[in-house]
Motif scaffolding. Sequence first.
Motif, PDB file in Angstrom:
ATOM      1  N   ASP A 132       0.634  -1.142  -0.002  1.00  0.00           N
ATOM      2  CA  ASP A 132       0.093   0.045  -0.084  1.00  0.00           C
ATOM      3  C   ASP A 132       0.950   1.246  -0.088  1.00  0.00           C
ATOM      4  OD1 ASP A 132      -1.571   2.189   0.620  1.00  0.00           O
ATOM      5  OD2 ASP A 132      -2.730   1.028   1.995  1.00  0.00           O
ATOM      6  N   HIS A 152       0.629   3.722   1.135  1.00  0.00           N
ATOM      7  CA  HIS A 152       0.559   4.663   2.206  1.00  0.00           C
ATOM      8  C   HIS A 152       1.310   4.383   3.261  1.00  0.00           C
ATOM      9  CE1 HIS A 152      -3.319   5.949   0.237  1.00  0.00           C
ATOM     10  NE2 HIS A 152      -3.056   7.470   0.835  1.00  0.00           N
ATOM     11  N   ASP A 153       1.864   2.991   2.995  1.00  0.00           N
ATOM     12  CA  ASP A 153       2.987   2.642   4.025  1.00  0.00           C
ATOM     13  C   ASP A 153       4.357   2.639   3.511  1.00  0.00           C
ATOM     14  OD1 ASP A 153       0.796   1.743   5.826  1.00  0.00           O
ATOM     15  OD2 ASP A 153       0.451  -0.319   4.693  1.00  0.00           O
TER      16      ASP A 153
END
Length: 201
Positions: free
Chosen positions: A65, A67-68
């Motif tokens: 992801d 966002h990670d």
Amino acid sequence: MTQATELEQLWAGEFGIAYNERNRILDERREAFWTNLVETYGIRSVLEIGCGQGGNLKPIAAKLDPHDVWGVDINEDALALARLHAPGVNVVASRARRLPFRDGLADLAFTVGVLIHQPETTLPIVMAEVVRCSSRYVLWGEYHAETTEEIPYHGQSGALYRRDYGRIYRELFPELSVVGEGLLTQEEGFDRVTWQLLEKR
């Protein structure tokens, strides 16, 4: 002005932009290395220190992801390109020796071709920041030499060093143990860098 500050200003300015221009095309062949690493070790979140234009962030964010996934660099031009190449990834302007992250931010914190540009005075500080921001793994991919060697670099003195980075890491942080290592070649999309994956015990 300290050598570290001079180098940071060098990379933040036209010298760093010229580096971006020389490396404008990202090498898709890097994907195989990062895919294998992420899958083999169950890595779910990543921080790259010295992310440049996103040459590593792009294949990593394709597996995780975005966002990670975090990246930091001192050159704003590089960060703008990284945002284009790896949409959704968290990219931040920062010096490597004072990262704006909490302890244990990511499963893996790493550098590729960044420690080679650190002077002796701040190398341990940068390494400590990499280790601090990792919850489990630290990876380095750098030019290796048994003893420290300064290499001329685009007309700049004190700007590139080959060293035994694995030995330095283990001397400074004995809690780290080697769980993977090798050589990344030009055929794999890298500039013949030695790498090690270290795990916190």
